[in-house]
Design a protein around this motif. Structure first.
Motif, short mmCIF file in Angstrom:
data_model
loop_
_atom_site.label_atom_id
_atom_site.label_comp_id
_atom_site.label_asym_id
_atom_site.label_seq_id
_atom_site.Cartn_x
_atom_site.Cartn_y
_atom_site.Cartn_z
N VAL A 61 0.86 -1.18 0.00
CA VAL A 61 0.00 0.00 0.00
C VAL A 61 0.90 1.24 0.00
CG1 VAL A 61 -1.78 1.28 1.23
CG2 VAL A 61 -1.84 -1.23 1.19
N VAL A 62 0.68 2.11 -0.97
CA VAL A 62 1.50 3.30 -1.15
C VAL A 62 0.67 4.53 -0.83
CG1 VAL A 62 2.89 4.64 -2.78
CG2 VAL A 62 2.84 2.13 -2.94
N ALA A 63 1.17 5.38 0.07
CA ALA A 63 0.50 6.65 0.37
C ALA A 63 0.67 7.58 -0.82
CB ALA A 63 1.09 7.27 1.63
N ASP A 64 -0.45 8.10 -1.33
CA ASP A 64 -0.42 8.94 -2.53
C ASP A 64 -1.51 10.00 -2.39
OD1 ASP A 64 0.36 9.50 -5.38
OD2 ASP A 64 -1.74 8.94 -5.71
N GLU A 65 -1.22 11.20 -2.82
CA GLU A 65 -2.13 12.33 -2.63
C GLU A 65 -3.24 12.43 -3.68
OE1 GLU A 65 -2.34 14.30 -0.02
OE2 GLU A 65 -0.75 13.09 0.88
N ASP A 66 -3.36 11.42 -4.54
CA ASP A 66 -4.39 11.44 -5.60
C ASP A 66 -4.21 12.63 -6.53
OD1 ASP A 66 -5.46 9.14 -4.54
OD2 ASP A 66 -6.98 10.19 -3.37
N GLU A 67 -2.98 13.02 -6.73
CA GLU A 67 -2.61 14.05 -7.70
C GLU A 67 -1.52 13.46 -8.59
OE1 GLU A 67 -3.82 17.08 -8.14
OE2 GLU A 67 -5.14 17.23 -6.41
N PRO A 68 -1.51 13.82 -9.88
CA PRO A 68 -0.45 13.27 -10.72
C PRO A 68 0.91 13.83 -10.31
CG PRO A 68 -1.85 14.84 -11.93
CD PRO A 68 -2.47 14.65 -10.60
#
Length: 254
Positions: free
Chosen positions: A97-104
């Motif tokens: 599981v990778v933390a990602d800000e839902d921005e490209p």
């Protein structure tokens, strides 16, 4: 004896809304499911994949129940409580599981996956999906459609303009997928009956699905909630309609 308005609201306002598990609503609300069976179909595609990515996995519940994972399985999520929940659920099954800000951009290299999936994504960055897909790879997604549960939304916010009601239309998704260079192979849409049987279910739903009534707070909407409570007690339920669509798109083979 029926529970009071204050009891129902206080309970629903205090319960945790972490994760994407709606089991708290059992017996208090119902939502008709789409006929296509997203989780089952996702499992069929995972079985054929060698490397897969689940975008905006939430608490990981849908992915965890889809079946065996391919050799490489990754998931992204932005909300810290969900990141922790998804990590605990998916790591033992073999997914990172990778933390990602839902921005490209997505935190992966080009052509990293032959399957990218997402269930109810808040945003869809089509160019990024196309970038991380291998040639011949597939994007498979169930998404919230236009004017979903708008009977409830407009009860609190009033009539919404047409451009808001048409947001998330499957025609727009089809257009955007093609603009990103993907071939759309399947689009299906359905309108599904949703019922809320007590005011606590409404409060819980609006606290959990935060984009329905942005900034929802019990104290701010207490008068409208009290009126809705009376309507539910009188009519037995508040009825709305959920819209869902399924889209599958493929990156052309090299």
């Amino acid at each position: 004896m029926a529970r009071s308005f204050e009891e129902l609201v206080a309970e629903a306002d205090a319960v945790s809304v972490a994760g994407w598990d709606f089991s708290w609503l059992a017996g208090r609300a119902t939502e008709q499911r789409p006929s296509w069976g997203y989780q089952r179909q996702l499992g069929e595609r995972l079985a054929r994949a060698s490397a897969a990515l689940d975008i905006q996995t939430g608490g990981g519940e849908v992915l965890a129940g889809a079946g065996a994972f391919p050799r490489v399985m990754a998931a992204t999520e932005s909300w810290p409580p969900n990141i922790a929940r998804a990590t605990a659920l998916l790591h033992p099954l073999g997914a990172v599981v990778v933390a990602d800000e839902d921005e490209p951009p997505l935190p992966f290299g080009d052509a990293a996956f032959d399957l990218v999936a997402s269930r109810h994504p808040v945003t869809v960055w089509w160019d990024e999906i196309a970038r991380v897909l291998r040639p011949g790879g597939t994007y498979f997604s169930q998404q919230v459609g236009p004017a979903s549960v708008f009977e409830l939304v407009e009860y609190f916010l009033g009539p919404q303009p047409e451009e808001v009601r048409r947001a998330r239309h499957p025609d727009s998704a089809r257009r955007d997928a093609r603009a990103a260079g993907l071939d759309v192979v399947d689009v299906r849409a359905e309108s599904l009956r949703t019922e809320f049987f007590d005011i606590g279910a409404v409060v819980y739903f609006l606290r959990k699905v935060v984009w329905m009534v942005p900034g929802f707070a019990v104290d701010h909407y207490r008068d409208r909630l009290r009126e809705l409570d009376a309507l539910i007690r009188r009519e037995g339920a508040f009825v709305a309609h959920t819209t869902r669509f399924l889209i599958e798109a493929r990156k052309p083979a090299a």
